[in-house]
Design a protein around this motif. Structure first.
Motif, mmCIF file in Angstrom:
data_model
loop_
_atom_site.group_PDB
_atom_site.id
_atom_site.type_symbol
_atom_site.label_atom_id
_atom_site.label_comp_id
_atom_site.label_asym_id
_atom_site.label_seq_id
_atom_site.Cartn_x
_atom_site.Cartn_y
_atom_site.Cartn_z
ATOM 1 N N THR A 142 17.934 1.185 1.206
ATOM 2 C CA THR A 142 19.333 0.873 1.476
ATOM 3 C C THR A 142 19.397 -0.255 2.510
ATOM 4 O O THR A 142 18.369 -0.731 2.986
ATOM 5 C CB THR A 142 20.036 2.095 2.087
ATOM 6 N N SER A 143 20.595 -0.617 2.908
ATOM 7 C CA SER A 143 20.739 -1.675 3.907
ATOM 8 C C SER A 143 20.256 -1.217 5.283
ATOM 9 O O SER A 143 20.070 -2.026 6.176
ATOM 10 C CB SER A 143 22.192 -2.137 3.979
ATOM 11 N N THR A 144 20.023 0.093 5.458
ATOM 12 C CA THR A 144 19.416 0.556 6.709
ATOM 13 C C THR A 144 17.908 0.768 6.535
ATOM 14 O O THR A 144 17.269 1.392 7.376
ATOM 15 C CB THR A 144 20.062 1.869 7.205
ATOM 16 N N LEU A 145 17.366 0.264 5.439
ATOM 17 C CA LEU A 145 15.934 0.325 5.138
ATOM 18 C C LEU A 145 15.440 1.759 4.956
ATOM 19 O O LEU A 145 14.264 2.067 5.176
ATOM 20 C CB LEU A 145 15.116 -0.406 6.217
ATOM 21 N N GLU A 146 16.356 2.627 4.529
ATOM 22 C CA GLU A 146 15.997 4.018 4.244
ATOM 23 C C GLU A 146 15.653 4.128 2.765
ATOM 24 O O GLU A 146 16.314 3.523 1.912
ATOM 25 C CB GLU A 146 17.173 4.940 4.592
ATOM 26 N N THR A 147 14.597 4.866 2.477
ATOM 27 C CA THR A 147 14.145 4.996 1.084
ATOM 28 C C THR A 147 14.976 6.070 0.373
ATOM 29 O O THR A 147 15.927 6.612 0.937
ATOM 30 C CB THR A 147 12.671 5.423 1.037
ATOM 31 N N SER A 148 14.586 6.401 -0.845
ATOM 32 C CA SER A 148 15.334 7.406 -1.611
ATOM 33 C C SER A 148 15.170 8.799 -1.022
ATOM 34 O O SER A 148 15.891 9.716 -1.400
ATOM 35 C CB SER A 148 14.890 7.385 -3.075
ATOM 36 N N GLU A 180 0.837 -1.213 0.000
ATOM 37 C CA GLU A 180 0.000 0.000 0.000
ATOM 38 C C GLU A 180 0.864 1.252 0.000
ATOM 39 O O GLU A 180 1.137 1.818 1.051
ATOM 40 C CB GLU A 180 -0.880 0.014 1.251
ATOM 41 N N ASN A 181 1.285 1.647 -1.189
ATOM 42 C CA ASN A 181 2.270 2.719 -1.265
ATOM 43 C C ASN A 181 1.723 4.054 -1.734
ATOM 44 O O ASN A 181 2.424 4.812 -2.407
ATOM 45 C CB ASN A 181 3.435 2.262 -2.139
ATOM 46 N N GLU A 182 0.482 4.366 -1.366
ATOM 47 C CA GLU A 182 -0.075 5.658 -1.766
ATOM 48 C C GLU A 182 0.762 6.815 -1.229
ATOM 49 O O GLU A 182 1.102 7.735 -1.961
ATOM 50 C CB GLU A 182 -1.519 5.784 -1.272
ATOM 51 N N LEU A 183 1.120 6.737 0.058
ATOM 52 C CA LEU A 183 1.926 7.826 0.638
ATOM 53 C C LEU A 183 3.318 7.858 0.002
ATOM 54 O O LEU A 183 3.857 8.926 -0.285
ATOM 55 C CB LEU A 183 2.058 7.645 2.154
ATOM 56 N N SER A 184 3.885 6.681 -0.237
ATOM 57 C CA SER A 184 5.218 6.620 -0.839
ATOM 58 C C SER A 184 5.215 7.257 -2.225
ATOM 59 O O SER A 184 6.157 7.945 -2.616
ATOM 60 C CB SER A 184 5.674 5.167 -0.967
ATOM 61 N N GLY A 200 15.633 10.115 5.647
ATOM 62 C CA GLY A 200 14.786 10.239 6.827
ATOM 63 C C GLY A 200 13.516 9.413 6.745
ATOM 64 O O GLY A 200 12.822 9.247 7.745
ATOM 65 N N VAL A 201 13.200 8.892 5.571
ATOM 66 C CA VAL A 201 12.004 8.061 5.424
ATOM 67 C C VAL A 201 12.420 6.604 5.274
ATOM 68 O O VAL A 201 13.196 6.271 4.370
ATOM 69 C CB VAL A 201 11.147 8.491 4.212
ATOM 70 N N PHE A 202 11.944 5.780 6.180
ATOM 71 C CA PHE A 202 12.271 4.356 6.194
ATOM 72 C C PHE A 202 11.025 3.559 5.837
ATOM 73 O O PHE A 202 9.911 4.063 5.959
ATOM 74 C CB PHE A 202 12.782 3.950 7.580
ATOM 75 N N ALA A 203 11.217 2.305 5.418
ATOM 76 C CA ALA A 203 10.061 1.455 5.104
ATOM 77 C C ALA A 203 10.346 0.045 5.572
ATOM 78 O O ALA A 203 11.493 -0.419 5.528
ATOM 79 C CB ALA A 203 9.772 1.468 3.603
ATOM 80 N N CYS A 204 9.305 -0.638 6.029
ATOM 81 C CA CYS A 204 9.487 -2.011 6.496
ATOM 82 C C CYS A 204 8.171 -2.769 6.460
ATOM 83 O O CYS A 204 7.102 -2.170 6.409
ATOM 84 C CB CYS A 204 10.050 -2.023 7.917
ATOM 85 N N GLY A 205 8.281 -4.076 6.485
ATOM 86 C CA GLY A 205 7.089 -4.922 6.466
ATOM 87 C C GLY A 205 6.508 -5.017 5.066
ATOM 88 O O GLY A 205 7.208 -4.837 4.069
#
Lengths: 419, 481
Positions: free
Chosen positions: A285-291, A264-268, A294-299
């Motif tokens: 990235t390997s720290t689960l940070e998006t492009s 569900e990536n409407e916000l993304s 400061g914004v991370f994604a998981c699950g």
């Protein structure tokens, strides 16, 4: 409850399902002081609340729990710490400088700022429109997850004689659940030549209840003006096109769809994060940070998982890294791009860094027996059997990438000659 | 005894109800479905045609342009979405170019404003995602889009506020002629009326046959439509028409009034008047046709599909006339541009009734406008803040795909929504990309609470379409036999 909310948080987590809860815990463990978790439902726990079957926690807690029990352990840990929880609330928008616009039944219209934001919105089910099943549009056609919510949360039955299209895990679980509720499940029909769910679910939910699984078969027509009356079932050819000459009709009043999940990536998308078409989620990235820094994604918003234990593991890390960023702890940027080879359908993360242990998740494109997984020339592992419906998790020890000076690594699986 | 009963609550019946509600009449509308707009109107493409399409010398030609000009006022008064986005009719073959010229002439002579032939450079500037093989296009800025069901809901709400009565879930079983008018037996009760207006769409010949007024026949023509994901929103900004064939305007690309793109319809003669099925063949035909004009549109982006039936008459024109049975009027064969023409059809029929001797005295209290439903998604931040302060239910999003709040759903139910589809077509809850996967049970809860009915009685679109069944342990011993 009035004015309890701050304007600024270290970490704001969007979504209070298993991913959001674990991210909150991770952020807390990493020392973030002000953490806010926002969930649109009245209570946290997400889809786990309707998953009353057992089988959760085998990896993470080393014991078998039901969905609500699994959720409760996380909720209890989160509640015992310093996480603020805002339920019945909805994030309308996030700006690129991490201001969030939130509406809430209790707290009205809110504007908040997070030093870091963790996206944990989960996924949704694919619907009939996505596969354009021909026929009428009667009541009684619904996704397996909606049926699960009706049965387990509302005490309603979707129907009495049920067919299931697609062999995703929720469909398999619902085949068993509805049988136990006294419904007749006439069959599970899968377009592909193999099941789309976990092997254990095929055994425990279909085989044990004598429910037939018809592979390379689909629903070619839905009959019924007001309510489903019957289905035309047809085998498919190699191009997955139904063969009408070998079709037959099956009487039933309900058709459940278990034909895949979509992050569900409407916000993304609104944030214009760089996305990965293979996973349907953001690139990380390997720290689960998006492009967007400061914004991370998981699950499941990042990539659809099969088991919640992996969601928790991934999300704990995302929460920790988000907290570190908010606290000003710097990590070296990734300098190795991770690319998929010809037999790998998708992998997360999309880049690696040699400074610490790396966790990689991937799926294969086709079922493969006796194969060798390679990550460049750095790592290899043998597998007896890999199937697309089971995501594989690897952890690479820090030394694996030591002394690697290239800019990219390819992850691939190749069949091995059996001696 | 009613003065006038309208049978059929589609766009035509609803427009008639509002128009006649201006006058001191005992007026009722009888609809077989559980809500108005649930037949052909619900599945209409939602286009207010520009005014130049229909041939000269037909009723269609007479009403298209006149109808077009009525919609600005209607949309303002009845508070439904309306956008004049304009239309491009494209020619991709040299032999189509003459058609564009002819159509422009037809429109110009009728007074349709703003018609212009565009060259490729201008087309590409306005619509960069269209195929580069387009030779010319006829631009018609007067074309517009609406949601036809919203128009039905608005028209009937206005008619009711002005005294018209509405009876839904009343299928007409028989009609008898009496000395002073007609008696109509529905599935629920008997009505008496002096005048009957038959606005029953694809069933018009059958309803007319109940009283021997069927001097025409309806040939249903099915159209499939495919609604696409918001990912493609904005890929075109005008309605895109191909050069048409004899039976249909062809497969269109429709930027709907809510934003998502819809493609369709097909045109297929069918015998069964309830055949609303979609097909592989229909999907293939639509997407093959659309890709010729806009290559980036793909089948993979479909979020839902549906079919509707056009009520085509034997003459291929509207039939709006007194029937052989005095007092029984047929308003039949209303297909494209039927939606566009509906407001003018209503006026035309009213004048026909006046000419036939019906006393029409205007109500001094008649109100043209209604208070429309609130639309959270369209509010400004300030309006949203105020709305939530006023009613916290505005702070609870029920349908996240389309940002629909609990307050809007409650309003819809208070104003006539009885079913999941009724809620969906009023406020868009369940119309987005998850197709109700997340919000269905919450909408069911709201329907059950507000209407005080058990959850198991909630239907998708009326009788027989129950969403779920009671559990065995909720049934009594007698139920189980």
């Amino acid at each position: 409850m009035k004015n309890r909310l701050r304007n600024k948080y270290d970490v704001v987590i969007v979504g209070g399902g298993p991913a959001g809860l674990a991210a909150a815990l991770g952020a807390q463990e990493a020392g973030a002081e002000h953490i806010l978790l926002i969930d649109r439902e009245i209570e946290t726990g997400g889809i786990l609340n309707q998953c009353i079957h057992s089988g959760f926690g085998l990896h993470y807690f080393k014991e078998e729990l039901t969905g609500p029990e699994y959720a409760e352990r996380f909720i209890r840990s989160v509640l015992s710490g310093n996480v603020e929880i805002l339920t019945d609330s909805y994030v309308l928008d996030i700006s690129p400088d991490l201001h969030l616009e939130v509406i809430s039944g209790n707290d009205g219209y809110l504007h908040l700022k997070g030093a870091a934001v963790v996206l944990a919105m989960g996924c949704r089910e694919r619907t009939r429109g996505a596969i354009r099943t021909p026929g009428f549009r009667p009541a009684g056609v619904m996704t397996a997850g909606l049926a699960q919510k009706m049965v387990n949360m509302k005490g309603l039955l979707p129907g009495r004689r049920v067919a299931i299209l697609g062999s995703g895990d929720i469909g398999l679980i619902m085949a068993r659940r509805l049988t136990l509720e006294g419904c007749e499940v006439v069959g599970v029909y899968e377009l592909l030549p193999y099941s789309n769910g976990l092997t254990r679910n095929v055994v425990q939910c279909l085989d044990d209840f004598d429910i037939p699984l018809h592979v390379s078969t689909t629903v070619a027509f839905i009959h019924g003006q007001n309510r489903v009356e019957r289905l035309t079932i047809a085998p498919v050819n190699h191009q997955l096109v139904p063969d009408p000459s070998r079709s037959r009709d099956v009487n039933c009043d309900t058709l459940l769809l278990s034909i895949g999940l979509i992050p569900e990536n409407e916000l993304s998308t609104r944030l214009r994060l760089r996305m990965d078409p293979a996973t349907g989620g953001p690139q990380v990235t390997s720290t689960l940070e998006t492009s967007l820094p400061g914004v991370f994604a998981c699950g499941n918003v990042l990539h659809v998982h099969d088991i919640v234990d992996f969601v928790s593991e991934e999300s704990l890390r995302a929460g920790r890294f988000a907290a570190e960023l908010a606290l000003g702890i710097r990590r070296p940027c990734d300098n190795i791009s991770l690319q998929t080879g010809e037999n790998v359908a998708s992998c997360v993360p999309h880049s690696l860094s040699p400074d610490r242990e790396q966790t990689i998740y991937f799926r294969v494109k086709q079922p493969m027996k006796h194969c060798l997984l390679t990550i460049g020339d750095r790592y290899e592992k043998k597998f007896r059997m890999l199937i697309p419906s089971e995501m594989i998790r690897l952890t690479l020890a820090p030394e694996v990438l030591d002394h690697y000076f290239g800019g990219k690594l390819k992850i691939d699986v190749q069949p091995q000659k059996v001696a | 005894m009613y003065d006038v009963i309208i049978i059929g609550g589609g766009i035509v019946g609803c427009a008639l109800a509002r128009e006649l509600s201006r006058y001191n009449l005992r007026l009722a509308l009888i609809e077989k479905e559980v809500e108005v707009g649930f037949g052909t109107s619900k599945t209409n493409s939602g286009i207010i045609h520009a005014g130049h399409h229909s041939a000269e010398g037909t009723l269609k030609g007479k009403f298209e342009w006149a109808g077009n000009q009525r919609w600005d006022d209607l949309a303002r008064d009845l508070k439904f979405g309306f956008k004049r986005i304009g239309e491009l009719l494209i020619a991709q073959k040299p032999e189509d170019l003459q058609y564009l010229e002819d159509l422009k002439k037809q429109g110009d002579s009728r007074g349709v404003t703003g018609l212009e032939i565009w060259e490729p450079k201008q087309i590409r500037k306005a619509e960069p995602n269209l195929s580069h093989s387009i030779l010319q296009a006829l631009h018609a800025p007067t074309a517009a889009v609406i949601n036809p069901y919203e128009a039905c809901f608005g028209l009937i709400e206005c008619a009711r506020q002005n005294g018209a009565q509405l009876f839904c879930d009343h299928p007409v079983m028989s009609i008898r002629q009496k000395d002073d008018g007609f008696s109509i037996q529905t599935g629920q009760k008997k009505f008496l009326s002096q005048i009957i207006l038959n606005a029953t769409g694809v069933f018009a010949d059958r309803v007319a046959a109940m009283i021997g007024a069927d001097n025409f026949k309806i040939f249903p023509r099915k159209g499939e439509e495919y609604l696409l994901d918001r990912r493609l929103q904005g890929i075109v900004s005008h309605l895109i028409f191909p050069t048409p064939s004899a039976t249909s305007k062809g497969v269109l690309i429709i930027p709907t009034v809510d934003g998502p793109i819809m493609v369709g319809p097909t045109a297929e003669e069918v015998d069964n008047r309830e055949n609303l099925s979609t097909s592989f063949a229909g999907a293939s035909k639509i997407f093959a046709s659309v890709r010729k004009s806009c290559p980036a549109i793909s089948e993979r982006d479909t979020i839902t599909e549906f079919a509707g039936l056009r009520a085509v008459s034997g003459t291929n024109d509207f039939i709006i006339e007194p029937s052989p049975v005095k007092g029984f009027y047929n308003i039949a064969g209303i297909q494209s541009p039927g939606l566009t023409a509906a407001p003018v059809i209503a006026t035309f029929v009213t004048e026909m009734l006046r000419a036939d001797g019906l006393a029409l005295t205007e109500k001094s209290t008649w109100k043209a406008a209604i208070d429309g439903p609130p639309h959270f998604a369209q509010m400004t931040t300030r309006e949203r803040q105020a709305a939530i302060l006023d009613d916290p239910a505005f702070g609870r999003i029920v349908c996240r795909c389309e940002s629909v709040t609990e307050a809007e759903i409650r309003y819809a139910i208070r104003h006539g929504a009885r079913t999941l589809d009724g809620v969906k077509f009023r406020v868009r809850a369940g119309m987005g990309r998850c197709q109700g996967g997340f919000c269905t049970t919450r909408i069911m809860d709201l329907l059950a609470q507000t209407l005080a009915i058990p959850l198991a009685e909630i239907t998708k679109r009326g009788r027989g379409s129950n969403v779920c069944t009671p559990r065995h342990d909720d049934l009594s011993v007698e139920d189980l036999g």
